[in-house]
Design a protein around this motif. Structure first.
Motif, PDB file in Angstrom:
ATOM      1  N   ASN A  31       0.826  -1.215   0.000  1.00 18.56           N
ATOM      2  CA  ASN A  31       0.000   0.000   0.000  1.00 18.56           C
ATOM      3  C   ASN A  31       0.857   1.261   0.000  1.00 18.56           C
TER       4      ASN A  31
ATOM      5  N   MET B   3       2.148   1.997  -3.393  1.00 13.75           N
ATOM      6  CA  MET B   3       1.127   2.481  -4.328  1.00 13.75           C
ATOM      7  C   MET B   3       0.649   3.876  -3.960  1.00 13.75           C
ATOM      8  N   GLY B   4       0.921   4.310  -2.716  1.00 16.93           N
ATOM      9  CA  GLY B   4       0.568   5.684  -2.341  1.00 16.93           C
ATOM     10  C   GLY B   4      -0.710   5.826  -1.538  1.00 16.93           C
ATOM     11  N   HIS B   5      -1.050   4.807  -0.765  1.00 20.09           N
ATOM     12  CA  HIS B   5      -2.244   4.904   0.078  1.00 20.09           C
ATOM     13  C   HIS B   5      -2.038   5.958   1.164  1.00 20.09           C
TER      14      HIS B   5
ATOM     15  N   LEU C 291      -3.223   6.437   4.046  1.00 22.02           N
ATOM     16  CA  LEU C 291      -3.179   5.998   5.446  1.00 22.02           C
ATOM     17  C   LEU C 291      -1.793   5.498   5.865  1.00 22.02           C
TER      18      LEU C 291
ATOM     19  N   GLU D  96       0.704  11.232  -6.471  1.00 21.35           N
ATOM     20  CA  GLU D  96      -0.573  10.611  -6.134  1.00 21.35           C
ATOM     21  C   GLU D  96      -0.617   9.202  -6.736  1.00 21.35           C
ATOM     22  N   ALA D  97      -1.520   8.396  -6.194  1.00 24.51           N
ATOM     23  CA  ALA D  97      -1.614   7.010  -6.654  1.00 24.51           C
ATOM     24  C   ALA D  97      -1.855   6.928  -8.162  1.00 24.51           C
ATOM     25  N   ASN D  98      -2.707   7.837  -8.690  1.00 21.85           N
ATOM     26  CA  ASN D  98      -3.000   7.739 -10.122  1.00 21.85           C
ATOM     27  C   ASN D  98      -1.782   8.067 -10.977  1.00 21.85           C
TER      28      ASN D  98
ATOM     29  N   PHE E  96      -4.829  -5.916  -5.096  1.00 15.86           N
ATOM     30  CA  PHE E  96      -5.075  -5.789  -3.658  1.00 15.86           C
ATOM     31  C   PHE E  96      -5.374  -7.120  -2.981  1.00 15.86           C
TER      32      PHE E  96
ATOM     33  N   THR F 283     -11.642  -3.351  -2.883  1.00 18.07           N
ATOM     34  CA  THR F 283     -12.790  -2.598  -2.380  1.00 18.07           C
ATOM     35  C   THR F 283     -13.959  -2.673  -3.365  1.00 18.07           C
TER      36      THR F 283
END
Ligand SMILES: Nc1ncnc2c1ncn2[C@@H]1O[C@H](COP(=O)(O)OP(=O)(O)O)[C@@H](O)[C@H]1O
Ligand SMILES: [Mg+2]
Lengths: 472, 266
Positions: free
Chosen positions: B48, B51-53, B55, B74-76, B87, B91
């Motif tokens: 995570n 990938m840039g989460h 949290l 950023e994640a994108n 993942f 989600t």
């Protein structure tokens, strides 16, 4: 891949070019002076050349309106000035029957509303309310052949006086509420639909409404009668030009679902941000009849709208799907009401609201089960999505149960766009704005998938527009 | 330019608690790495964080991907550079069909290269549909899969397959698979394993995160790393995975004096 998938996937092919804040310059041919009194009503009846019973009905309703105090619940109506509104504006002298007869600038407006060419051919009839008057109303021969009446209400009064007189105001009497009284006094336009016993109308009947004159109230009046075992889907959608001063839209929609009939009434409204949208919608469903309201509210300054179904006889069913999008400076006070007046009746209310940029949405619901109405079922689901901390969502559910043998469920959820959802989509390359737009569109999908294709596309576009620039 | 992933002295914490503690690892395009470790050792935290989460807080260190320090992105943006994470717990996005979502994602990720997009910036429908159908066929999923809402009500196996479908469509340079084999029965592991091995080639570097070596029967890694308490304690070849298969994590834990995580997830 199945063909239906093409459609689903096409929905994300949305462009940014959609425009809805336009205003065409059309000269009204008659405009009453501002404000309301008996003289204005009489003038209106004269111009419309209405029968005496309607004149009396209007004047009677006006008396009731005058006596009613300003509505205090729901939203803030303190800025609404009844004296600063035109109550009757007539744009064109007669109802148009064929597309060729429609004036060019009105056609242009329809073009900009994005009614596709193909759709015009296939539609059972297009009743379009331009200002207060229906100027274009085309009924295809097929409808005539199967005995279906689809007219603007003004014309229906002249062509089907007995039928109209029998039901007009019986579902929503003038005295029902302040705005029903006002509409009854000054109504103009709207649709009248009669479907004979056993007739199933295969395609949706559509009408487009707009407000196009500054400070002009729009008071259309719709009456739909579905005779025994018949079936019909009526769709109204509207976009409105943006004006700076307040506007009032106050419609009344009455529906009679006779034994075994099935009626669906779909609305998408996207009023300009200065419009008060105060609408009374009610249906009576008799034995084994089914009434469905699909109601989408975007825009407006304040919307107060609670489509209702009275289940009058055993086996009747009422479904209400309501969605509200409240953005900056907007209050969507929307909801639903169901009255189980007879045993073994069933209802389902699904409410979805989105609040953003300080917008406020409220769900106001009423579930009523009469004494002795045994074996009724009602299921209410309220989902609220709040996009930022300045925005607000409330629920005001009322449940009145006069009978022990009932099954009522009420679920309410308030959610924010989940961090996990955003991250998931962003990790696949979507920007934050694209990701949140997609989540919001998914949230309202249960409503959108009930809409005819072109409305579904429009709805997704509107959401995209609303979401633009919302992520900072 | 080759798009390698280089991790230097990376520290990640979750809610103020240090989880990854000075980790070094490099994954080159075309290489297959396995990162193995017991529950709670920090595998998903690493994934995570990479990938840039939001949290997962990066305390220090650097992550260089195709020559860029991605920790500020950023994640994108990372996805557009060609980084992908399958993942462990995908989600659900109710109301959003897999097809609608994937068309937007594929268009976003490919936009940089300026290939095949129409006026809306979207990859043409016909082209997209053809590609999606082919990839779904390879994965052995039914066409109706594309019309279902993303991960909403998916079984464990369906979720993992949807992740691999996204991997196949997005064509990343480096893919991290976080326990893509967990919670699957033998058949499902085989299908997922075979599908991933089809995607493997000189253009794709893979970091397979797992605590069982099952998936590795289908995708044989050249490099195996053991993660314990936020650090890679041993790196080697296939023999390391075989050792874990035979003896479990206890001997390794003992060797490095690390107790079993009590509050680790299962
Ligand atoms: N989102 C989270 N919130 C709180 N604690 C977390 C979160 N993610 C991981 N942790 C904690 O970090 C530690 C490592 O977890 P994780 O990275 O999921 O391990 P693994 O994937 O190796 O099983 C555990 O103690 C776990 O409880
Ligand atoms: Mg994990």
């Amino acid at each position: 891949m199945a063909k239906s998938e093409t459609n689903t996937m096409e929905e994300i092919g949305i462009s940014n070019e959609y425009q809805y804040g336009f205003h065409d310059d059309i000269k009204p041919t008659f405009k009453s002076r501002k404000g309301l009194d008996e003289e204005v009503i009489n003038q209106m009846c004269d111009i419309k050349d209405e029968p005496d019973w309607m004149r009396e009905y209007r004047l009677d309703a006006y008396k009731i309106f005058k006596q009613k105090p300003m509505t205090k619940w729901g939203g803030d109506l303190s800025q609404l000035d009844f004296d600063d509104i035109y109550y009757y504006v007539k744009a064109s002298d007669r109802s148009e029957r064929s597309w060729d007869d429609v004036p060019d600038d009105i056609k242009k407006t329809f073009d900009r509303l994005g009614i596709p060419e193909a759709e015009r051919k296939f539609l059972a009839g297009v009743g379009a309310q331009y200002d207060s008057e229906v100027v274009y109303h085309n009924i295809v021969e097929e409808l005539d052949k199967i005995g279906v009446v689809f007219l603007d209400t003004d014309t229906a009064i002249k062509e089907y006086p007995d039928l109209v007189k029998k039901y007009f105001g019986t579902i929503i009497p003038s005295a029902d509420n302040q705005f029903a009284a006002l509409n009854s006094a000054v109504w103009s336009g709207g649709s009248f639909v009669y479907v004979p016993p056993g007739v199933k109308v295969e395609y949706p009947l559509q009408a487009y409404f707009r407000i196009n004159s500054e400070n002009m109230g729009q008071f259309e009046r719709t009456l739909i009668i579905a005779d025994e075992g018949s079936q019909v889907h009526y769709v109204e959608g509207c976009t409105a030009p943006t004006f700076s001063s307040e506007s009032l839209h106050s419609a009344v929609v009455e529906i009679v679902c006779m034994k075994g009939s099935r009626v669906r009434y779909t609305t998408i409204q996207n009023w300009a941000n200065n419009v008060y949208n105060l609408v009374t919608k009610r249906a009576f469903a008799y034995e084994d009849a089914q009434m469905e309201w699909v109601d989408g509210n975007l825009g407006s300054k304040l919307t107060m709208k609670y489509p209702s179904v009275y289940m009058m006889e055993p086996g009747a069913r009422g479904d209400i799907l309501s969605i509200a999008f409240a953005s900056k400076g907007q209050h969507q006070d929307a909801g639903a009401k169901v009255y189980h007046c007879a045993p073994h009746t069933t209802s389902q209310i699904t409410s979805k609201s989105i609040s953003k940029d300080g917008g406020r949405s409220s769900y106001r619901g009423w579930v009523d089960v009469a004494k002795g109405a045994k074996g009724c079922k009602s299921h209410v689901v309220c989902d609220a999505l709040i996009l930022d901390k300045d925005s607000r969502s409330d629920t005001y559910p009322v449940i009145e149960i006069g009978e022990n043998d009932t099954n009522i469920e009420h679920e309410a959820r308030v959610s924010k766009i989940g961090e996990e959802q955003l991250f998931y989509l962003m990790s696949r390359g979507l920007s934050e704005e694209e990701a949140s737009t997609m989540i919001v569109n998914g949230f309202i999908e249960p409503l959108v998938k009930e809409l005819p294709m072109e409305y579904a596309v429009e709805m997704n576009r509107l959401i995209q527009l609303q979401m633009e620039g919302s992520v900072g | 330019m080759s798009k390698d992933l280089v991790i230097n002295d990376l520290h990640i914490s979750v809610q103020g608690k240090p989880i990854i503690k000075g980790l070094n690892l490099s994954v080159k395009q075309g290489e297959i790495h396995a990162l193995m470790g017991p529950n709670g050792s920090g595998k998903s935290t690493l994934a995570n964080g990479l990938m840039g989460h939001p949290l997962y807080e990066i305390d220090s260190g650097e992550v260089i991907f195709s020559g860029v320090d991605v920790l500020e992105l950023e994640a994108n943006e990372r996805a557009k550079l060609g980084l992908f994470l399958a993942f462990q717990y995908p989600t659900a996005i109710p109301g959003v069909t897999l097809a609608n979502f994937l068309r937007l994602a594929v268009s976003a990720v490919r936009a940089k290269e300026g290939n095949g997009s129409d006026n809306d910036g979207l990859i043409p429908m016909r082209e997209f549909r053809g590609e999606l159908r082919e990839k779904m066929r390879q994965l052995g999923v039914d066409d109706s899969f594309a019309r279902r809402y993303l991960n909403d009500g998916f079984s464990g196996g369906e979720k993992k397959r949807a992740e691999i479908l996204q991997l196949a469509m997005l064509e990343p340079k480096i893919a991290i698979l976080d326990e893509t084999d967990s919670g699957l029965d033998i058949d499902a592991v085989r299908i997922v394993g075979e599908s991933v091995s089809q995607l493997i080639g000189p253009e794709l570097g893979v970091l397979i995160i797992t605590h069982y070596p099952r998936l590795l029967d289908y995708i044989r890694p050249q490099f195996v790393h053991i993660l314990l308490d936020g650090n890679i304690v041993e790196s080697g070849g296939w023999e390391l995975a075989q050792m874990l298969e035979a003896e479990g994590y206890d001997p390794i834990r003992e060797k490095y004096g690390i107790k079993e995580e009590q509050n680790g997830e299962v």
